[in-house]
Design a protein around this motif. Structure first.
Motif, mmCIF file in Angstrom:
data_model
loop_
_atom_site.group_PDB
_atom_site.id
_atom_site.type_symbol
_atom_site.label_atom_id
_atom_site.label_comp_id
_atom_site.label_asym_id
_atom_site.label_seq_id
_atom_site.Cartn_x
_atom_site.Cartn_y
_atom_site.Cartn_z
ATOM 1 N N ILE B 272 0.835 -1.206 0.000
ATOM 2 C CA ILE B 272 0.000 0.000 0.000
ATOM 3 C C ILE B 272 0.867 1.252 0.000
ATOM 4 O O ILE B 272 0.672 2.179 -0.786
ATOM 5 N N LEU B 273 1.856 1.271 0.869
ATOM 6 C CA LEU B 273 2.700 2.457 0.978
ATOM 7 C C LEU B 273 3.563 2.653 -0.267
ATOM 8 O O LEU B 273 3.794 3.777 -0.697
ATOM 9 N N GLY B 274 4.015 1.554 -0.856
ATOM 10 C CA GLY B 274 4.828 1.641 -2.076
ATOM 11 C C GLY B 274 4.025 2.264 -3.203
ATOM 12 O O GLY B 274 4.467 3.209 -3.861
ATOM 13 N N VAL B 275 2.802 1.746 -3.389
ATOM 14 C CA VAL B 275 1.928 2.277 -4.432
ATOM 15 C C VAL B 275 1.633 3.746 -4.159
ATOM 16 O O VAL B 275 1.695 4.598 -5.045
ATOM 17 N N TYR B 276 1.371 4.035 -2.892
ATOM 18 C CA TYR B 276 1.052 5.417 -2.523
ATOM 19 C C TYR B 276 2.204 6.354 -2.881
ATOM 20 O O TYR B 276 2.002 7.415 -3.474
ATOM 21 N N LEU B 279 2.454 6.864 -6.688
ATOM 22 C CA LEU B 279 1.356 7.680 -7.186
ATOM 23 C C LEU B 279 1.527 9.132 -6.776
ATOM 24 O O LEU B 279 1.396 10.047 -7.577
ATOM 25 N N PHE B 280 1.861 9.326 -5.512
ATOM 26 C CA PHE B 280 1.960 10.679 -4.990
ATOM 27 C C PHE B 280 3.017 11.467 -5.756
ATOM 28 O O PHE B 280 2.801 12.606 -6.164
ATOM 29 N N LEU B 281 4.162 10.832 -5.965
ATOM 30 C CA LEU B 281 5.243 11.522 -6.656
ATOM 31 C C LEU B 281 4.851 11.839 -8.094
ATOM 32 O O LEU B 281 5.177 12.889 -8.631
ATOM 33 N N LYS B 282 4.134 10.926 -8.698
ATOM 34 C CA LYS B 282 3.736 11.117 -10.087
ATOM 35 C C LYS B 282 2.699 12.239 -10.203
ATOM 36 O O LYS B 282 2.833 13.159 -11.003
ATOM 37 N N VAL B 283 1.677 12.148 -9.374
ATOM 38 C CA VAL B 283 0.584 13.110 -9.443
ATOM 39 C C VAL B 283 1.073 14.520 -9.156
ATOM 40 O O VAL B 283 0.681 15.481 -9.802
ATOM 41 N N THR B 284 1.949 14.660 -8.199
ATOM 42 C CA THR B 284 2.397 16.007 -7.840
ATOM 43 C C THR B 284 3.562 16.451 -8.702
ATOM 44 O O THR B 284 4.093 17.532 -8.523
ATOM 45 N N LYS B 285 3.994 15.641 -9.626
ATOM 46 C CA LYS B 285 5.133 15.958 -10.507
ATOM 47 C C LYS B 285 6.288 16.494 -9.671
ATOM 48 O O LYS B 285 6.749 17.608 -9.842
ATOM 49 N N TYR B 286 6.720 15.663 -8.757
ATOM 50 C CA TYR B 286 7.691 16.079 -7.759
ATOM 51 C C TYR B 286 8.938 16.685 -8.380
ATOM 52 O O TYR B 286 9.472 17.672 -7.902
#
Lengths: 456, 292
Positions: B272-276, B279-286
């Protein structure tokens, strides 16, 4: 290269651990064995559950013993975790100390290996001094299992109901006795003691870990103490038992105990009783120690466990933490027996029992402030002589730690919170226990369902 | 080629420690997830395929616990974020006694989870708790509320404790970011006649965005992983209604001693945390967050 280095490092660490692990349990035992042959008798005594308090007690008693008999006793000890191993090593090499404190579970091994001496003669001669439970439960069981009596228990842990004497006096409530002291009467007492305006609840309800333990004791009053039938089926899910469980939980659902108590374990139960929030608590005699420390003697008393409405039996426990036994390797068995007799002499036994909230094993407790006739522990003593006193088996001979830590109380909590029916609770738990019991019976050929131990 | 070995050589001690203290337990727990590994039966350990995961899927409480975990993490992070942001904005301006005030409000972060847990457990005690007392004094309730004995409330108490404990971390991080914004940007905006709200959304927020992202990411993972408050305040009770995934894992491992099942929960947690994180890094275009 990296791998090989890693392997070497791991190997080194493991070797280190092994060395450290093996080193400790072997020392401290054989100091005094050479002096034994001279005129003066020296006995060796080993304690398998040492603590500073226990060591002080034993050394004090041994000093008195030496004054009276001239026999010196050397106190040895081994930490509980290593005790079984160490005693096995000592036994196998014929070096067991003269007097050993043992756990009841070890007697099978010790008798089979022929390491300890029977004490049947002593039992015959002195049996009358002991409470009925020692004779009819402990010794009867040893005789049945091993053919002889080998040990004398150190004390008893017995269940009782602690209550607020001052509250009962204040409302002028008459607590029924004898055959009328049933669980229904107990629930009535709980209801009578509840006065929410005064912040008084009737009972320290157990909703969390261990919640099922007092409940199963209650349910067993409907089955004569049995949990399973002969085939290993859980039998405590009959309509009467379902109704009993509902009654048990009614005191929670109707607000006679704090709502928070759905989360209570042993500590919360005791703290809230001694702290003055609740009026009763059903538990082991060890709770008396906390009551003594935190409450005034006029505030609390003990009631016996309620009896069955069906057969009048009182479901209880009579566990002895340890027992004393004599090693076959002893050169002075008579002195060793004298030492055990001295240890269980009422004054010494009472002093011992006070350390752990235990009940003495002899009837002659005199006018001791606590154990004597007017003392709060007198009820426990009476229970141990009550012909209706019954020790039912617990959940089973298999391992149920995981259920005890989780399923038992979670299932009950779901009923308390209205998420499932009382029937579900007993069926879910029953199914799991039946599975394990049947597995156990299948794995252990010739194993039988344990029967309740009675004084008859 | 030789040059390439050198950095590895310097890294070797650290790698070794990581491998021993982190890699080994990690791999071992993944292995355990496919084993019947119960400490209560140490002589009966064997591979049992996906039995533990089947048990997890069949556990009637699993879904509730998963839901609890998401509520716990989501509400806690949002609460900490908003209150932390407000606190940071309030502390940005100089005022008398700011230093003292700042050190007081940052205090919760210095407490150990154990202490915070105990404080909240006792404050929300149904019979003696200060919260019920305050509510009664304010005339909001006349009966004692069993906060920790009521499903829903018990999880809420854990969340409140978590928010209280985590606000300072957000505030510290955001305040540092705020203080790094050059003041001439604001001056220029003032000259151009830009209002406070617009300044906040078009200058302040973009400037502190990288900090917000990192902090939120970190806190989400930390909160998801944290079990101390749950274990101390409610121990998952009553009837698992305040249980979260890591707390449940803990109770399975060290309450029921079922290490195999606990390891399966651990693997689920890791997935769960890995996927999170991905996703988070991708969505926020870190990667691009710092560019303006």
């Amino acid at each position: 290269m990296k791998k090989r280095f890693l392997a070497a490092l791991l190997a080194a660490t493991m070797a280190g651990c092994l060395l450290a692990g093996c080193g400790s349990p072997k020392d401290s035992s054989s100091d005094d064995s050479k002096e034994g042959s001279s005129q003066e008798v020296t006995l060796r005594f080993i304690d398998v559950s040492p603590s500073p308090e226990r060591q002080k007690y034993y050394e004090g008693v041994f000093e008195k013993f030496e004054e009276e008999t001239g026999v010196t006793v050397n106190y040895e000890s081994v930490p509980w975790d290593d005790a079984a191993d160490k005693l096995t090593v000592l036994g196998a090499s014929g070096q067991l100390p003269d007097v050993i404190t043992t756990h009841p579970l070890w007697l099978g091994q010790f008798t089979e290996a022929d390491w300890i001496l029977p004490i049947d003669e002593y039992v015959e001669e002195h049996g009358d001094e002991f409470v009925e439970a020692v004779k009819k439960i402990n010794w009867a069981q040893e005789k049945e299992r091993y053919g002889h009596v080998y040990s004398i228990p150190d004390g008893f842990m017995v269940k009782g109901i602690f209550y607020r004497k001052d509250w009962v006096e204040e409302i002028g409530y008459k607590i029924p006795t004898g055959k009328d002291w049933t669980y229904d009467a107990y629930f009535d007492l709980i209801k009578a003691l509840t006065d929410k305006d005064k912040k008084q609840y009737g009972n320290s309800f157990r909703g969390a870990r261990g919640a099922f333990d007092p409940l199963i004791t209650y349910l067993q009053t409907y089955s004569g103490g049995y949990v399973y039938d002969e085939e290993g089926n859980f039998i405590l899910n009959t309509p009467e038992c379902v109704e009993a469980l509902e009654k048990w939980c009614e005191i929670y659902k109707d607000g006679y105990v704090p709502q928070d108590s759905v989360n209570w374990g042993f500590v919360e139960m005791v703290d809230n009783f001694t702290g003055g929030l609740t009026g009763t608590i059903s538990n082991d005699s060890e709770v008396a120690k906390a009551c003594e420390e935190k409450m005034d003697p006029s505030q609390w008393g003990v009631l016996p466990m309620p009896v069955s409405t069906i057969d009048g039996k009182m479901m209880n426990t009579a566990g002895s933490p340890y027992s004393y036994t004599i090693s076959k390797a002893s050169e002075h068995p008579e002195e060793a027996l004298a030492l055990i007799d001295f240890l269980v002499r009422p004054d010494n036994n009472i002093e011992y029992c006070k350390m752990g909230g235990l009940i003495p094993i002899k009837n002659d407790v005199g006018d001791d402030a606590i154990y004597g006739e007017d003392g709060p522990y007198a009820v426990f003593q009476a229970e141990l002589n009550d012909p209706n006193f019954t020790v039912p088996p617990m959940y089973g001979p298999f391992n149920y730690t995981d259920l005890h830590q989780d399923m038992f109380h979670t299932e009950l909590q779901k009923y308390l919170l209205g998420q499932q029916s009382a029937e579900d609770v007993l069926n879910h738990i029953g199914t799991e226990l039946t599975t394990r019991m049947k597995q156990y019976l299948a794995d252990n050929e010739g194993a039988e369902i344990e029967t309740p131990k009675t004084m008859q | 080629m030789k040059k390439k070995i050198e950095p590895w050589l310097f890294l070797f001690p650290v790698l070794l420690i990581l491998l021993l203290l982190f890699g080994y337990p990690l791999i071992n727990s993944v292995i355990m997830a496919f084993q019947n590994y119960k400490l209560t039966a140490p002589n009966d350990i064997y591979f049992n395929g996906i039995e533990n995961f089947k048990k997890l899927a069949g556990d009637p409480d699993s879904l509730m616990i998963l839901k609890n975990s998401f509520i716990y993490v989501f509400v806690s992070v949002i609460g900490q974020f908003l209150l932390g942001l407000i606190l940071a904005l309030a502390l940005k301006k100089r005022f008398r006694g700011r230093g003292l005030y700042q050190s007081v409000v940052f205090l919760p972060w210095a407490f150990s989870g154990f202490v915070v847990g105990l404080i909240f457990r006792w404050s929300f005690n149904g019979e003696y708790g200060v919260v019920n007392n305050l509510l009664a004094m304010l005339g909001l309730t006349d009966t004692n509320i069993a906060w920790l004995g009521t499903p829903g409330f018990s999880l809420a108490v854990v969340i409140i404790a978590m928010i209280w404990m985590g606000i300072p971390f957000f505030a510290i991080m955001i305040l540092a970011a705020l203080q790094s914004i050059p003041s001439d940007v604001y001056e220029a905006a003032d000259v151009d006649g830009c209002g406070t709200m617009r300044q906040f959304f078009q200058i302040t927020l973009p400037y502190i965005k990288p900090t917000l992202i990192t902090t939120t990411l970190l806190r989400t993972i930390w909160i998801f992983n944290s079990l101390d408050l749950v274990v101390i305040i409610t121990d998952g009770g009553p009837a698992n209604t305040s249980q979260t995934l890591p707390a449940y894992m803990y109770s399975k491992a060290f309450g029921s001693y079922d290490f195999g099942f606990a390891a399966a929960l651990g693997v689920l947690l890791m997935v769960i945390l890995g996927v999170y994180a991905l996703l988070f890094l991708k969505v926020t275009k870190y990667d691009k967050a710092g560019d303006f």
